[in-house]
Scaffold this active site. Structure first.
Site, short mmCIF file in Angstrom:
data_model
loop_
_atom_site.label_atom_id
_atom_site.label_comp_id
_atom_site.label_asym_id
_atom_site.label_seq_id
_atom_site.Cartn_x
_atom_site.Cartn_y
_atom_site.Cartn_z
N HIS A 255 0.86 -1.20 0.00
CA HIS A 255 0.00 0.00 0.00
C HIS A 255 0.88 1.24 0.00
O HIS A 255 2.09 1.15 0.23
CB HIS A 255 -0.87 0.03 1.26
CG HIS A 255 -0.05 0.25 2.49
ND1 HIS A 255 0.68 -0.75 3.09
CD2 HIS A 255 0.22 1.37 3.21
CE1 HIS A 255 1.34 -0.27 4.12
NE2 HIS A 255 1.09 1.03 4.22
N HIS B 12 5.56 6.52 -0.91
CA HIS B 12 6.39 5.32 -1.08
C HIS B 12 5.56 4.08 -0.83
O HIS B 12 4.58 4.12 -0.08
CB HIS B 12 7.58 5.35 -0.10
CG HIS B 12 7.16 5.30 1.34
ND1 HIS B 12 6.76 6.43 2.02
CD2 HIS B 12 7.04 4.26 2.20
CE1 HIS B 12 6.44 6.10 3.25
NE2 HIS B 12 6.59 4.79 3.39
P1 ATP Z 1 4.29 -3.28 12.35
O1 ATP Z 1 4.49 -1.88 12.88
O2 ATP Z 1 3.36 -4.09 13.18
O3 ATP Z 1 5.55 -4.00 12.07
P2 ATP Z 1 3.26 -1.94 9.97
O4 ATP Z 1 4.31 -0.89 10.13
O5 ATP Z 1 2.99 -2.49 8.61
O6 ATP Z 1 3.55 -3.19 10.92
P3 ATP Z 1 1.61 -0.04 11.23
O7 ATP Z 1 2.74 0.33 12.14
O8 ATP Z 1 0.25 -0.15 11.83
O9 ATP Z 1 1.88 -1.41 10.52
O10 ATP Z 1 1.63 1.01 10.06
C1 ATP Z 1 0.59 1.12 9.09
C2 ATP Z 1 1.07 2.09 8.02
O11 ATP Z 1 1.32 3.38 8.63
C3 ATP Z 1 2.40 1.72 7.36
O12 ATP Z 1 2.41 2.24 6.05
C4 ATP Z 1 3.43 2.45 8.18
O13 ATP Z 1 4.59 2.75 7.43
C5 ATP Z 1 2.69 3.74 8.52
N1 ATP Z 1 3.16 4.24 9.81
C6 ATP Z 1 3.25 3.56 10.97
N2 ATP Z 1 3.72 4.33 11.96
C7 ATP Z 1 3.95 5.55 11.42
C8 ATP Z 1 4.43 6.80 11.91
N3 ATP Z 1 4.77 6.97 13.18
N4 ATP Z 1 4.53 7.82 11.06
C9 ATP Z 1 4.17 7.68 9.77
N5 ATP Z 1 3.70 6.55 9.23
C10 ATP Z 1 3.59 5.49 10.03
#
Ligand code: ATP
Ligand code: MG
Length: 186
Positions: A49, A131
């Site tokens: 995504h 990205h």
């Molecule tokens: P995990 O953190 O469990 O390893 P994940 O990163 O795929 O898995 P999430 O952390 O819930 O899942 O993130 C969902 C989306 O939001 C992803 O695209 C992630 O890059 C983005 N994201 C997560 N945390 C942040 C943040 N602090 N700032 C910006 N984008 C974020």
């Protein structure tokens, strides 16, 4: 199938707005990725995504407001063209556009402005960097050309992220259409 918590059953939901990667392009990207031996841990195929705005943990009671707010975001549809391989942040290897489509910038900006106007402080206030993450925890950086992966972006969605024993899953809660391109005058 993982059991998905219903919004009303949980106090807080981890939410983000994103563009889903369509099935055809997901398959093509993953097939290409499999032959690349990219460093890092591959993002599961179902999770590809492009994040527009990360909201972090929010009360489920906020959902109706988020649905209303997303409805006010009117942007034209556009073509997303990913053709660069780039390292971002701490060990993320990503596909990136060589140029951010104006409509994509507009979509992310309008969405973020609408969230801000509703008093939501995003956990990440950095400039939007479009990205699509391919691998994570990569120990080395990569920059280069990738094959062109392109698709028409016709809608955006609100996603809930949750973890179970198998890892992280994203669940689409709702999606909204972008404005179809106006036909060129004859
Ligand atoms: P995990 O953190 O469990 O390893 P994940 O990163 O795929 O898995 P999430 O952390 O819930 O899942 O993130 C969902 C989306 O939001 C992803 O695209 C992630 O890059 C983005 N994201 C997560 N945390 C942040 C943040 N602090 N700032 C910006 N984008 C974020
Ligand atoms: Mg994360």
């Amino acid at each position: 199938m993982p059991s998905v918590p219903e919004p009303q059953d949980t106090g807080l939901l981890r939410l983000f707005f994103a563009l889903p990667c369509p099935p055809e392009q997901t398959a093509a990207i993953c097939q290409w990725r499999a032959g690349q031996a990219l460093p890092g841990r591959p993002v599961p195929e179902a999770n590809l995504h492009l994040t527009l705005a990360f909201l972090g943990a929010q009360p489920a009671s906020l959902l109706p407001e988020l649905y209303r707010l997303a409805q006010t975001v009117h942007c034209p549809a556009f073509e997303l063209r990913l053709e660069h391989l780039d390292s971002l942040g701490h060990g993320f290897i990503c596909l990136r556009p060589s140029r951010t489509p104006v409509a994509l910038d507009q979509l992310a900006t309008l969405l973020r402005e609408a969230l801000f106007e509703h008093g939501l402080v995003l956990p990440d206030s950095r400039t939007f960097v479009p990205h699509l993450t391919l691998t994570r925890q990569a120990p080395q950086h990569l920059h280069g050309q990738a094959p062109l992966f392109a698709w028409p972006v016709t809608h955006f969605g609100l996603y809930q992220s949750y973890n179970d024993a198998e890892g992280v899953h994203y669940r689409e809660l709702a999606s909204w259409p972008l404005r179809p391109p106006t036909p060129a005058p004859i």
